[in-house]
Scaffold this motif. Structure first.
Motif, PDB file in Angstrom:
ATOM      1  N   PHE A  95       0.866  -1.175   0.000  1.00 56.61           N
ATOM      2  CA  PHE A  95       0.000   0.000   0.000  1.00 56.61           C
ATOM      3  C   PHE A  95       0.906   1.229   0.000  1.00 56.61           C
ATOM      4  CE2 PHE A  95      -2.112   3.084   3.069  1.00 56.61           C
ATOM      5  CZ  PHE A  95      -2.767   3.754   2.054  1.00 56.61           C
ATOM      6  N   ILE A  96       0.835   2.004  -1.071  1.00 51.80           N
ATOM      7  CA  ILE A  96       1.662   3.217  -1.156  1.00 51.80           C
ATOM      8  C   ILE A  96       0.821   4.386  -0.673  1.00 51.80           C
ATOM      9  CG2 ILE A  96       3.026   4.710  -2.649  1.00 51.80           C
ATOM     10  CD1 ILE A  96       3.301   2.375  -4.534  1.00 51.80           C
ATOM     11  N   SER A  97       1.239   4.915   0.457  1.00 50.75           N
ATOM     12  CA  SER A  97       0.484   6.011   1.059  1.00 50.75           C
ATOM     13  C   SER A  97       1.295   7.307   0.954  1.00 50.75           C
ATOM     14  CB  SER A  97       0.196   5.649   2.513  1.00 50.75           C
ATOM     15  OG  SER A  97      -0.495   6.691   3.122  1.00 50.75           O
ATOM     16  N   GLY A  98       0.742   8.364   1.484  1.00 51.54           N
ATOM     17  CA  GLY A  98       1.456   9.651   1.470  1.00 51.54           C
ATOM     18  C   GLY A  98       0.463  10.760   1.197  1.00 51.54           C
ATOM     19  N   GLY A  99       0.811  11.946   1.662  1.00 45.31           N
ATOM     20  CA  GLY A  99      -0.096  13.081   1.542  1.00 45.31           C
ATOM     21  C   GLY A  99      -0.423  13.441   0.102  1.00 45.31           C
ATOM     22  N   ALA A 100      -1.411  14.338  -0.039  1.00 45.03           N
ATOM     23  CA  ALA A 100      -1.821  14.775  -1.380  1.00 45.03           C
ATOM     24  C   ALA A 100      -0.625  15.388  -2.106  1.00 45.03           C
ATOM     25  CB  ALA A 100      -2.946  15.795  -1.245  1.00 45.03           C
ATOM     26  N   GLY A 101      -0.391  14.945  -3.312  1.00 47.18           N
ATOM     27  CA  GLY A 101       0.658  15.549  -4.132  1.00 47.18           C
ATOM     28  C   GLY A 101       2.060  15.060  -3.853  1.00 47.18           C
ATOM     29  N   CYS A 102       2.198  13.924  -3.166  1.00 48.08           N
ATOM     30  CA  CYS A 102       3.569  13.448  -2.906  1.00 48.08           C
ATOM     31  C   CYS A 102       4.042  12.521  -4.034  1.00 48.08           C
ATOM     32  CB  CYS A 102       3.680  12.782  -1.550  1.00 48.08           C
ATOM     33  SG  CYS A 102       2.710  11.322  -1.448  1.00 48.08           S
ATOM     34  N   GLY A 103       3.272  12.437  -5.086  1.00 44.04           N
ATOM     35  CA  GLY A 103       3.735  11.719  -6.275  1.00 44.04           C
ATOM     36  C   GLY A 103       3.356  10.246  -6.309  1.00 44.04           C
ATOM     37  N   LYS A 104       2.249   9.896  -5.682  1.00 41.66           N
ATOM     38  CA  LYS A 104       1.826   8.491  -5.702  1.00 41.66           C
ATOM     39  C   LYS A 104       1.463   8.064  -7.122  1.00 41.66           C
ATOM     40  CE  LYS A 104      -1.402   9.385  -2.608  1.00 41.66           C
ATOM     41  NZ  LYS A 104      -1.138  10.788  -2.332  1.00 41.66           N
ATOM     42  N   SER A 105       0.672   8.914  -7.792  1.00 42.85           N
ATOM     43  CA  SER A 105       0.277   8.569  -9.164  1.00 42.85           C
ATOM     44  C   SER A 105       1.507   8.543 -10.071  1.00 42.85           C
ATOM     45  CB  SER A 105      -0.733   9.580  -9.714  1.00 42.85           C
ATOM     46  OG  SER A 105      -1.818   9.667  -8.849  1.00 42.85           O
ATOM     47  N   HIS A 106       2.406   9.476  -9.829  1.00 42.37           N
ATOM     48  CA  HIS A 106       3.622   9.565 -10.642  1.00 42.37           C
ATOM     49  C   HIS A 106       4.416   8.253 -10.550  1.00 42.37           C
ATOM     50  CE1 HIS A 106       6.807  11.796 -12.648  1.00 42.37           C
ATOM     51  NE2 HIS A 106       7.668  11.299 -11.780  1.00 42.37           N
ATOM     52  N   VAL A 107       4.570   7.746  -9.336  1.00 46.40           N
ATOM     53  CA  VAL A 107       5.389   6.553  -9.167  1.00 46.40           C
ATOM     54  C   VAL A 107       4.708   5.332  -9.794  1.00 46.40           C
ATOM     55  CG1 VAL A 107       4.697   5.755  -6.856  1.00 46.40           C
ATOM     56  CG2 VAL A 107       6.989   5.447  -7.566  1.00 46.40           C
ATOM     57  N   ILE A 108       3.377   5.262  -9.712  1.00 43.48           N
ATOM     58  CA  ILE A 108       2.759   4.064 -10.308  1.00 43.48           C
ATOM     59  C   ILE A 108       2.777   4.120 -11.833  1.00 43.48           C
ATOM     60  CG2 ILE A 108       1.383   3.259  -8.352  1.00 43.48           C
ATOM     61  CD1 ILE A 108      -1.024   4.572  -9.635  1.00 43.48           C
ATOM     62  N   LYS A 109       2.793   5.339 -12.376  1.00 47.33           N
ATOM     63  CA  LYS A 109       2.942   5.424 -13.841  1.00 47.33           C
ATOM     64  C   LYS A 109       4.294   4.833 -14.241  1.00 47.33           C
ATOM     65  CE  LYS A 109       0.719   9.768 -14.329  1.00 47.33           C
ATOM     66  NZ  LYS A 109       0.816  11.149 -14.752  1.00 47.33           N
ATOM     67  N   CYS A 110       5.338   5.169 -13.458  1.00 47.95           N
ATOM     68  CA  CYS A 110       6.677   4.658 -13.764  1.00 47.95           C
ATOM     69  C   CYS A 110       6.724   3.146 -13.574  1.00 47.95           C
ATOM     70  CB  CYS A 110       7.721   5.304 -12.848  1.00 47.95           C
ATOM     71  SG  CYS A 110       7.889   7.061 -13.107  1.00 47.95           S
ATOM     72  N   VAL A 111       6.169   2.682 -12.451  1.00 49.02           N
ATOM     73  CA  VAL A 111       6.172   1.244 -12.173  1.00 49.02           C
ATOM     74  C   VAL A 111       5.463   0.518 -13.318  1.00 49.02           C
ATOM     75  CG1 VAL A 111       5.152  -0.522 -10.670  1.00 49.02           C
ATOM     76  CG2 VAL A 111       6.317   1.421  -9.659  1.00 49.02           C
ATOM     77  N   TYR A 112       4.332   1.055 -13.710  1.00 48.41           N
ATOM     78  CA  TYR A 112       3.530   0.396 -14.751  1.00 48.41           C
ATOM     79  C   TYR A 112       4.324   0.239 -16.053  1.00 48.41           C
ATOM     80  CZ  TYR A 112      -0.254  -0.397 -18.051  1.00 48.41           C
ATOM     81  OH  TYR A 112      -1.051  -0.922 -19.033  1.00 48.41           O
ATOM     82  N   GLN A 113       4.973   1.320 -16.455  1.00 47.69           N
ATOM     83  CA  GLN A 113       5.760   1.274 -17.697  1.00 47.69           C
ATOM     84  C   GLN A 113       6.845   0.208 -17.618  1.00 47.69           C
ATOM     85  OE1 GLN A 113       5.495   2.822 -20.607  1.00 47.69           O
ATOM     86  NE2 GLN A 113       3.625   3.790 -19.882  1.00 47.69           N
ATOM     87  N   GLU A 114       7.573   0.221 -16.521  1.00 43.88           N
ATOM     88  CA  GLU A 114       8.746  -0.634 -16.416  1.00 43.88           C
ATOM     89  C   GLU A 114       8.356  -2.097 -16.252  1.00 43.88           C
ATOM     90  OE1 GLU A 114      11.711  -0.188 -17.031  1.00 43.88           O
ATOM     91  OE2 GLU A 114      12.922  -1.592 -15.881  1.00 43.88           O
ATOM     92  N   VAL A 115       7.409  -2.371 -15.354  1.00 46.57           N
ATOM     93  CA  VAL A 115       7.130  -3.784 -15.082  1.00 46.57           C
ATOM     94  C   VAL A 115       6.328  -4.427 -16.211  1.00 46.57           C
ATOM     95  CG1 VAL A 115       7.354  -3.457 -12.603  1.00 46.57           C
ATOM     96  CG2 VAL A 115       5.094  -3.459 -13.598  1.00 46.57           C
ATOM     97  N   THR A 116       5.559  -3.637 -16.930  1.00 45.26           N
ATOM     98  CA  THR A 116       4.869  -4.183 -18.107  1.00 45.26           C
ATOM     99  C   THR A 116       5.917  -4.708 -19.079  1.00 45.26           C
ATOM    100  OG1 THR A 116       2.982  -2.719 -17.886  1.00 45.26           O
ATOM    101  CG2 THR A 116       3.386  -3.566 -20.077  1.00 45.26           C
ATOM    102  N   LYS A 117       6.955  -3.915 -19.259  1.00 47.20           N
ATOM    103  CA  LYS A 117       8.031  -4.300 -20.192  1.00 47.20           C
ATOM    104  C   LYS A 117       8.742  -5.566 -19.696  1.00 47.20           C
ATOM    105  CE  LYS A 117      11.964  -2.196 -20.337  1.00 47.20           C
ATOM    106  NZ  LYS A 117      12.804  -1.022 -20.146  1.00 47.20           N
ATOM    107  N   ILE A 118       9.012  -5.622 -18.408  1.00 52.81           N
ATOM    108  CA  ILE A 118       9.744  -6.785 -17.883  1.00 52.81           C
ATOM    109  C   ILE A 118       8.892  -8.049 -17.949  1.00 52.81           C
ATOM    110  CG2 ILE A 118      10.806  -7.790 -15.815  1.00 52.81           C
ATOM    111  CD1 ILE A 118      11.617  -4.986 -14.986  1.00 52.81           C
ATOM    112  N   LEU A 119       7.649  -7.950 -17.499  1.00 56.65           N
ATOM    113  CA  LEU A 119       6.827  -9.166 -17.415  1.00 56.65           C
ATOM    114  C   LEU A 119       6.503  -9.736 -18.798  1.00 56.65           C
ATOM    115  CD1 LEU A 119       4.465  -8.343 -14.424  1.00 56.65           C
ATOM    116  CD2 LEU A 119       6.385  -9.936 -14.462  1.00 56.65           C
TER     117      LEU A 119
END
Ligand code: ATP
Length: 730
Positions: A95-119
């Motif tokens: 569970f990735i938590s953190g206050g509003a605007g700490c980049g949660k959406s940003h990090v999952i966009k990156c994770v999504y790009q990278e792990v899609t490629k790997i898997l």
């Protein structure tokens, strides 16, 4: 064999970093050419392809990750690599938590790009050659956020019913279709988890059990849940997934939390960012803590910045007042209502019908330049969803019916990439507006059909609609705030305090749900130590006297990866950064390859061979060492009988003495030449009378295969003990 060897025992930190070796390699050619269209691509479950982002854009996203974001990124990445290598790691539940605007959406966009490629390198993707099936599902609760992160809504991906009745209602006839589309999925990412109810979460779990035919939680899928429970809870009286409720299946207990702390939205206004962090967890009874906020309290008149309210009633009143105050020519667009005549079957026009809040609006006040918001999910993939904001730029009347009979409304959307399918609707016109037509919908009154534009004025909107947005300015009204987290969401969307204005300020309207605080305190925390070992070791070493941190990294080319080197959180901790495969040529090294705060000693391939012209004229290879400028480092270029070797040697005197050699052996470089050169180098190092000796590099010796390991044996015969051995890629 890649790694670092050390002469005699020592307590210093030496690390070989391979984390980003393959990070930015595009999908292999082999995979590309084997792509084919299969049946599952044409089924009605929404297509879930990775958004097509340019490699440069993706790279810049990865580089921007802050330390905590990068830890999440590398942890999930490592899990995927283990899957691809056949190690079968247990599913993770983060569970990735953190206050509003700490980049949660940003990090999952990156994770999504990278792990899609790997898997996609998993054998079943390679063997079936079917790249259309998603390995990672990127989902959200609402359509707006879904488009912002290029994901899909949970309901659409899993074909969830609106009414989540218990016991679980299975997929019925749709099972084969959904299974065909999702059976290869490995990771489920759910953004906006704070809006997901416990019941919905349980439904998602049962759906995957059914789709995968697997009794494990979520059918064996790994889950990355993202959001901040201190923000808005699900609509209605339902419980959030983190709530402890005795009789509902508790899947949340298996989740481990990681909290992102750096606020990115307000990164240029630290004081405001810190204030928002305090507001996030503020109890109703807390004494006055928000004095800084009072700077933003103001009387506002005729301000066209977005006004954020708690209730729809306030929003409607503000919109009606503002459209007449700011626009002279306002067109009233009434809804077109019909009822089917049971006798004739024809449609009978109805007038002055009053719909309720779920129906399309009775009237729309439209004007050129008026701010509006789309109120239905017209096309989630194209970003025309409930909550899409824009400005009216063209009102197209029905031919021959006068100006009040409106056929199309042309919008200039705030997000210029959305609505590609809704453009160029007027024959011959050259504008690039997004044109919205009337939508036909059954009304809540039985037998009545309404045709109306699915939009409303949006000079103001509710806090629910702004969650996750980033804006320069806004006016927030706290008067009718009625639940926890609402004021926090409304106040945290502007990038600075300067852009924020508050009306009807009441401090007691700003409060967090105490149950969320309890739930967060009881959650177990994820440890990402193994994926950022150097950060951990350097922290430990801070109190342990003088240390020298030597890192080896195979760069696979400095020109494309220099920026990655600069932004890598662990590499940045090195006192001495030894780089192999620099791919630089000639004897001159351009200053652009320098790193700030370091002196660079490069030894390119072309100057490394005397007798082997074939090697000297090949591209690639090369070594370079970046040494912190504060260290007293001295390099040595020439060694007796070392004529054909890619290497660099230098001595450090302070804070501790050490002799460091970096070597690169190309994979095709014969041992008959390499070994005598390497031996001569080791001989020379020994007689330099400087201890300890650290030899690091990439020797391309396959330690995993059977047979003699002559390079390893050479090091062992010289009492060089491996500090860390990492698996060779060959
Ligand atoms: N590492 C980063 N570098 C640069 N910008 C970033 C970074 N992380 C996030 N941002 C920017 O900060 C803003 C907020 O980020 P994001 O929307 O991901 O935060 P969030 O935690 O999901 O917010 P919310 O909880 O309000 O939905 C966005 O404009 C995003 O592009």
């Amino acid at each position: 064999m890649r790694g670092t060897l050390l002469h005699r025992r020592l307590k210093w930190i030496v690390w070989s970093v391979l984390l980003s070796d393959k990070l930015y390699t595009p999908m292999s050619r082999k995979n590309k050419t084997r792509f084919r269209i299969t049946k599952s691509m044409v089924c009605t479950v929404p297509a879930i392809d990775a958004p097509k982002l340019s490699l440069d854009f993706v790279r810049s996203m990865y580089r921007s990750l802050n330390e905590m974001q990068a830890s999440v990124f590398y942890t999930v990445r490592e899990w995927c690599l283990k899957r691809v290598w056949g190690h079968n790691p247990e599913p993770f539940f983060y569970f990735i938590s953190g206050g509003a605007g700490c980049g949660k959406s940003h990090v999952i966009k990156c994770v999504y790009q990278e792990v899609t490629k790997i898997l996609r390198q998993l054998p079943r993707f390679r063997d079936e050659a079917d790249m259309s099936q998603p390995a990672v599902l990127l989902t959200e609760f609402t359509g707006t956020v879904a488009f912002n992160i290029s994901g899909k809504t949970l309901h659409s991906v899993l074909k969830l019913p609106r009414n989540l009745r218990l016991p679980y209602q299975g997929l019925g006839n749709a099972l084969d279709e959904v299974r065909a589309a999702l059976s290869n999925a490995e990771i489920l990412i759910i953004d906006e988890i704070s809006m997901v109810s416990k019941e919905l979460f349980a439904y998602v779990h049962w759906r995957f059990q059914q789709i995968k035919g697997n009794r494990k939680p979520f059918g064996g899928m790994s889950v990355l849940a993202v959001e901040d429970f201190y923000q808005l809870p699900p609509v209605g009286k339902v419980k959030q997934v983190c709530a402890c409720v005795g009789d509902v299946l508790d899947l949340w207990k298996d989740f481990q939390m990681v909290t992102l702390t750096g606020i990115m939205r307000q990164k240029d206004d630290r004081a405001f960012a810190e204030l928002l962090n305090r507001i996030r967890t503020k109890k109703k009874t807390d004494p006055f803590i928000v004095s800084l906020l009072t700077q933003a309290v103001a009387e506002i008149k005729d301000c066209d910045a977005l006004h954020i309210f708690a209730t729809n009633k306030e929003v409607d009143a503000h919109n009606a007042a503002t459209v007449t105050a700011l626009h002279l020519q306002v067109i009233n667009i009434p809804a077109e209502d019909y009822r089917k005549d049971p006798q004739t079957g024809g449609m009978v026009i109805l007038t002055d019908l009053k719909g309720n809040s779920r129906d399309l609006p009775d009237n729309i006040q439209a004007a050129q330049g008026a701010r509006v918001m789309v109120t239905r999910n017209l096309d989630t993939e194209d970003g025309i969803v409930n909550g899409t904001f824009g400005t009216i730029a063209n009102i197209v009347p029905t031919a021959g019916c006068g100006p009040t009979m409106v056929k199309l409304i042309g919008l200039e959307l705030d997000n210029p990439t959305a609505g590609q399918k809704f453009r160029r609707k007027i024959p011959g016109a050259t504008d690039d507006l997004v044109y919205i037509e009337r939508l036909e919908e059954k009304m809540s009154k039985r037998g009545v059909v309404r045709r109306q534009f699915p939009m409303k004025l949006a000079f103001g909107c509710t806090a629910h609609k702004v969650q996750g947005m980033t804006m320069k300015s806004a006016v927030v009204c706290l008067k009718r705030v009625f639940e926890s987290g609402m004021a926090y969401v409304a106040l945290s969307q502007t990038t600075s305090l300067e852009g924020l204005r508050i009306i009807d300020f009441e401090e007691n309207k700003i409060y967090a749900d105490p149950n969320v605080t309890i739930a967060m305190e009881n959650m177990s925390h994820a440890s990402f130590q193994s994926t950022r070992p150097l950060l951990h070791f350097v922290k430990l070493a801070e109190h342990a006297g003088p240390t020298l941190t030597v890192v080896h990294h195979n760069a696979e080319g400095l020109p494309p990866h220099l920026e990655d080197l600069k932004s890598h959180h662990e590499l940045g901790l090195a006192d001495v950064l030894c780089v192999t495969e620099t791919h630089l040529s000639g004897s001159f090294v351009s200053p652009k390859f320098q790193l700030e705060g370091y002196d660079m000693f490069a030894h390119n391939r072309h100057v490394s061979y005397t007798n082997r012209v074939d090697m000297a004229t090949k591209d690639g290879g090369g070594v370079a060492v970046y040494c912190r400028s504060s260290l007293r480092a001295e390099t040595r270029r020439y060694f007796h009988n070392v004529t054909d070797l890619e290497f660099s040697v230098f001595k450090v005197e302070s804070p501790v003495r050490a002799l460091i050699a970096t070597v690169y052996r190309p994979p095709n470089f014969g041992l008959d030449t390499f070994l005598p050169n390497m031996q001569s180098l080791l001989d020379s190092l020994e007689i330099m009378d400087c201890q300890p000796v650290v030899v690091c590099g990439d020797f391309n010796e396959d330690l995993l295969s059977r047979g003699k390991k002559v390079i390893r044996e050479l090091f062992q015969s010289r009492s060089l003990s491996p500090l860390r051995r990492l698996k060779s890629r060959h």
